[in-house]
Design an enzyme around this catalytic site. Structure first.
Site, PDB file in Angstrom:
ATOM      1  N   GLY A  61       0.836  -1.202   0.000  1.00 34.18           N
ATOM      2  CA  GLY A  61       0.000   0.000   0.000  1.00 34.18           C
ATOM      3  C   GLY A  61       0.866   1.245   0.000  1.00 34.18           C
ATOM      4  CG  ASP A 113      -0.837  -5.283  -0.258  1.00 32.37           C
ATOM      5  OD1 ASP A 113      -0.400  -4.249   0.264  1.00 32.37           O
ATOM      6  OD2 ASP A 113      -1.918  -5.318  -0.892  1.00 32.37           O
ATOM      7  CE1 TYR A 153     -10.258   2.888   7.691  1.00 34.79           C
ATOM      8  CE2 TYR A 153     -10.397   5.274   7.842  1.00 34.79           C
ATOM      9  CZ  TYR A 153      -9.644   4.125   7.719  1.00 34.79           C
ATOM     10  OH  TYR A 153      -8.293   4.219   7.609  1.00 34.79           O
TER      11      TYR A 153
END
Ligand code: UDP
Length: 318
Positions: A10, A31, A149
């Site tokens: 990321g 990932d 979130y």
């Protein structure tokens, strides 16, 4: 040392992996490339001290071995970006809760040091001038998917704290405040790569809401420096740290600054939140970190100014 970086392909993970390898460590990355990209590791590809496993932390069978072999785990794998969160809250919750649950369980089983990435979103709609780690948190209603979130990351924080309390677990939470820098994509909502990219193409910069909302942007190079300080100090175990900059700017001011620094002829247009995200979307007006805790503990503070951030992002995009 042997590091495991979940989400290491990321934006933040890629920069962190590069730094760890540069310092002579071994870095294993897992990932699933959902929001990460192999190109984020282009500079270290072929480095014999790098192991890259493509897969997700919720189910990939290699995760247990990777955790067993690591000295320290940076758990950065998460669903990120307000736009992605709003449009896919189920994925957000599953990734952030089930993924972290598995990482913490295995890290605790093998007695490994683990730093879990959280977010300034957990402060929610609080109207305080600056946010401090011990503050109460004010999260909006579940009918507004943005808060999925904050809520999922908050549960991660509670899980980590519970492991520390009941299982002598060596964990630390870091709350990132608007981390930005080269290679960040605007695809999932982040404002700086979007504005810079639009400015470089001569397209409109789309400011959501009034543009009076303020944020403090922290260069990823400052952020990853803070992560190393935390690993190097055992006093950070069981603690939560804000990691961010104290240079505040309104989003309209940011748009103007980016146009000026890139010498762009772009215009600024105002877009209602309901059009940008969804009906009933709630933004926070001001968000600024109190970073005294990490400064007093390890002498860390953000050093890279916003102008430099804009120039770095523009340079990497050009
Ligand atoms: N924003 C904007 N235009 C964009 C993307 C974001 O005006 O193209 C605004 C967004 O509504 C928020 C701020 O910029 O008020 C920062 O957004 P970002 O998604 O980067 O981070 P957030 O602070 O929301 O987590």
């Amino acid at each position: 040392m042997n590091f495991l970086i979940t989400g290491g392909a990321g934006f933040i993970g890629g920069h962190l992996t590069e730094l760890l390898l540069k310092e002579g460590h071994h870095a294993a990355v897992i990932d699933d490339l959902s929001t990460g990209r192999v190109e984020n590791l282009a500079a270290v590809r072929g480095n014999p001290n790098l192991e890259l496993v493509i897969g997700d932390v919720i189910s990939h069978p290699e995760l247990e071995r990777l955790i067993r072999e690591a000295d320290v785990i940076f758990h950065l794998a998460a669903a990120v970006g307000v736009e992605l969160v709003v449009h896919d809250p189920v994925r957000t919750i599953m990734t952030n809760v089930s993924g972290t649950e598995r990482v913490l369980k295995l890290a605790s089983l093998y007695g490994k040091r683990c730093i879990v990435a959280s977010t300034s979103e957990v402060y929610g709609k609080s109207e305080k001038d600056v946010f401090t780690e011990t503050d109460d948190l004010l999260i909006g209603a579940p009918t507004n998917s943005r808060w999925s979130y904050a809520c999922s990351k908050l549960l991660d924080e509670f899980m980590l704290m519970s492991y520390c309390r009941n299982h002598a677990f060596q964990g630390t939470v870091v709350r990132f405040f608007n981390t930005v820098g080269p290679r960040q994509t605007g695809r999932y909502g982040m404002v700086i790569p979007r504005f810079v990219s639009a400015a470089l193409r001569g397209e409109d910069l789309r400011v959501y809401g009034t543009g009076e909302q303020t944020r403090c942007f922290c260069h990823v190079h400052d952020t990853i420096r803070a992560l190393l300080e935390i690993v190097n100090h055992d006093e950070s175990v069981g603690e939560i740290y804000n990691i961010g900059s104290n240079e505040s700017i309104s989003i309209r001011g940011l748009a103007e600054r980016i146009i000026e620094r890139t010498g762009s002829s772009s215009k600024i247009v105002q877009i209602p939140y309901s059009e940008a995200y969804e009906k009933g979307f709630e933004d926070m007006l001001h968000r600024a970190p109190n970073c005294e805790k990490i400064r007093k503990a390890f002498g860390w503070k953000a050093e890279i100014a916003l102008n430099q951030i804009i120039d770095d992002v523009a340079h990497s995009m050009r």
